[in-house]
Structure formats: C-alpha cells, structure tokens
Write a protein that holds these residues in place. Sequence first.
Motif, mmCIF file in Angstrom:
data_model
loop_
_atom_site.group_PDB
_atom_site.id
_atom_site.type_symbol
_atom_site.label_atom_id
_atom_site.label_comp_id
_atom_site.label_asym_id
_atom_site.label_seq_id
_atom_site.Cartn_x
_atom_site.Cartn_y
_atom_site.Cartn_z
ATOM 1 N N ALA A 111 0.864 -1.182 0.000
ATOM 2 C CA ALA A 111 0.000 0.000 0.000
ATOM 3 C C ALA A 111 0.900 1.230 0.000
ATOM 4 O O ALA A 111 2.080 1.147 0.366
ATOM 5 N N ASP A 112 0.332 2.344 -0.369
ATOM 6 C CA ASP A 112 1.086 3.600 -0.322
ATOM 7 C C ASP A 112 0.893 4.234 1.054
ATOM 8 O O ASP A 112 0.062 5.121 1.242
ATOM 9 N N LEU A 113 1.670 3.785 2.010
ATOM 10 C CA LEU A 113 1.483 4.233 3.396
ATOM 11 C C LEU A 113 1.959 5.648 3.648
ATOM 12 O O LEU A 113 1.438 6.335 4.524
ATOM 13 N N ASP A 116 3.029 9.055 -1.061
ATOM 14 C CA ASP A 116 3.858 9.750 -2.059
ATOM 15 C C ASP A 116 3.620 9.217 -3.466
ATOM 16 O O ASP A 116 4.338 9.586 -4.407
ATOM 17 N N GLY A 117 2.630 8.352 -3.633
ATOM 18 C CA GLY A 117 2.325 7.811 -4.945
ATOM 19 C C GLY A 117 3.125 6.573 -5.324
ATOM 20 O O GLY A 117 2.967 6.056 -6.434
ATOM 21 N N HIS A 175 9.483 1.806 2.495
ATOM 22 C CA HIS A 175 8.935 2.879 1.678
ATOM 23 C C HIS A 175 9.612 2.822 0.310
ATOM 24 O O HIS A 175 10.825 2.989 0.201
ATOM 25 N N GLY A 176 8.801 2.580 -0.702
ATOM 26 C CA GLY A 176 9.351 2.395 -2.044
ATOM 27 C C GLY A 176 9.918 3.654 -2.651
ATOM 28 O O GLY A 176 9.609 4.781 -2.234
ATOM 29 N N SER A 181 9.662 0.649 -6.841
ATOM 30 C CA SER A 181 8.956 0.842 -5.561
ATOM 31 C C SER A 181 9.679 0.124 -4.406
ATOM 32 O O SER A 181 10.858 0.364 -4.182
ATOM 33 N N TRP A 182 8.988 -0.758 -3.667
ATOM 34 C CA TRP A 182 9.596 -1.387 -2.481
ATOM 35 C C TRP A 182 10.665 -2.416 -2.820
ATOM 36 O O TRP A 182 11.403 -2.845 -1.937
ATOM 37 N N ARG A 183 10.779 -2.757 -4.085
ATOM 38 C CA ARG A 183 11.843 -3.685 -4.506
ATOM 39 C C ARG A 183 13.143 -2.953 -4.842
ATOM 40 O O ARG A 183 14.156 -3.595 -5.168
ATOM 41 N N ALA A 184 13.152 -1.644 -4.763
ATOM 42 C CA ALA A 184 14.350 -0.871 -5.119
ATOM 43 C C ALA A 184 15.518 -1.269 -4.231
ATOM 44 O O ALA A 184 15.357 -1.535 -3.036
ATOM 45 N N GLU A 185 16.704 -1.307 -4.813
ATOM 46 C CA GLU A 185 17.900 -1.660 -4.037
ATOM 47 C C GLU A 185 18.130 -0.670 -2.907
ATOM 48 O O GLU A 185 18.552 -1.054 -1.802
#
Length: 246
Positions: A111-113, A116-117, A175-176, A181-185
């Motif tokens: 979810a976008d907690l 920030d989109g 936070h992505g 998104s959340w998988r970013a290194e």
Amino acid sequence: MRAAVALLFLVSLVTLSATAQSNVPTKEDPKGYRDLIEPDKKATLSDLGEKTYTPPVAEPAAVPVKLPEDLTKIVAAQFGPNCKIATSKSNLVVNYRTPGKAEPWTPFLVADLDHDGVEDAVIVARCTNALARKDEFNYSMIDPYMAYHGYRDPKITSEISSGDPLQGHAVLIIHGAGPESWRAEKPKSKFLVLNLPFSDLGITKVVTRKGKPPAAALLLQEGETMSSVMFWDGKKYKWRDSIGNQ
C-alpha cells in the motif's frame, strides 16, 4: 420361619446358577457380558463400549500464504539475515473462538502508506538482535504503540516482548522509491516496528491530518472485535487506539 428363609435361599442359588450358565462366552457374545449388563436387552458390541477411541478431528492447517518469490531475499538484503518472514502464527496460539477453523494470517501487504504515490511493503517478521543491526542495514527501529502510552525509547521497549512468543512479531515497512517501488535496491526509507498489538493485518483509510482526505493506513486486527491503526502523519508513524478516534 426357618423353612421359609431356607426356601428363599435355595431359590436365590438356583437363579444365580441359571444366570451364570447363561453368561458363558459365545460366538455372538465372546465376553459373556451381555446379560449381566442389560439382561432384558439384546445389546450390540458397540453398546457394551467396544468402540475404539477416535481422537477429535484436528483443526485444518492454515493455507500457506503465497508470497512474492523474491521477498525472502529482499528482507535479508534490507533488514539482515536476523529477520525471517513470519509465514504463520506462533504454534502456541489456540483458536478458541472458531474451533475447527484456521484463523487468518497476513504476513505481507502492499500500500502507499506514506502517501507519495509509490507502493510500500509491509512484512511481518521475527527478528533477533534488531537493535544491534539497525545501523548496519540502515533502518529505523520505532515503537508507535508504546510511544502513545508514554514510552518513547525503542532501546527500552524492544525488551518488553522479546521473550514472548505470542507478541514477538516485528512489522517491517519498506517505503518504495522509483519505478521498482519497495523492490528498489535503495528504498526511500525502512522501519522495523515493535510491539504492535494485532492478530492479523489489513489496509484501511483514515484521516491522518485535519483538512486532508482519508489516506492508506495499517489496520491492526485483534481477534474479532478490537482494532487499531498505525498511520503516517507526514513525518512519522503514529498509533491510534481505534479507527474512530482522531
């Protein structure tokens, strides 16, 4: 008088002898119990307690939660090998409310907690030495629940549930950042949240700031009747004791 007593005694002996003879083992009644227990009823073997013990039917195991294939690797990379995804509840939890039915368990949500989109990840885990590894893996260790009750130092509150297998779950939030998104290194930020009260998780919407529309927040379910929320207020995560409170 004595003759009457003697006659009664003789009749009793004859009756007992006849009963004993009728209770010898037979093919239909191998133990010879049938007439002794219920002489006026042609009992079946099951009536005489010959049924074997049948244990109660075990509760069905919870259906394994389908997680992203790379989630374990991401958790290890972002929070260290000391954090393991909690794919099921502690086996000490007993389901008294709905016996025979496995209770829900949600160890992973998106979810976008922080509003920030960009999509964020929520992961339930069990972590050891979380305080010692936070600088190494660059995450913030927070405790909004205890902060709400006046205890604001996670270094202290981290010891509250460390020995309790029913309350020892940590909630990891990533936070992505960017298209991954959340998988970013290198995500935008990471949090290891302590002591949240929940038996299952979900996503809801709450008003986090006056004048702003409802935004995504983490719903903390406690059994069937109690709930609370944790939400991002623009600067930090806060805990609220119920959805209706502002």
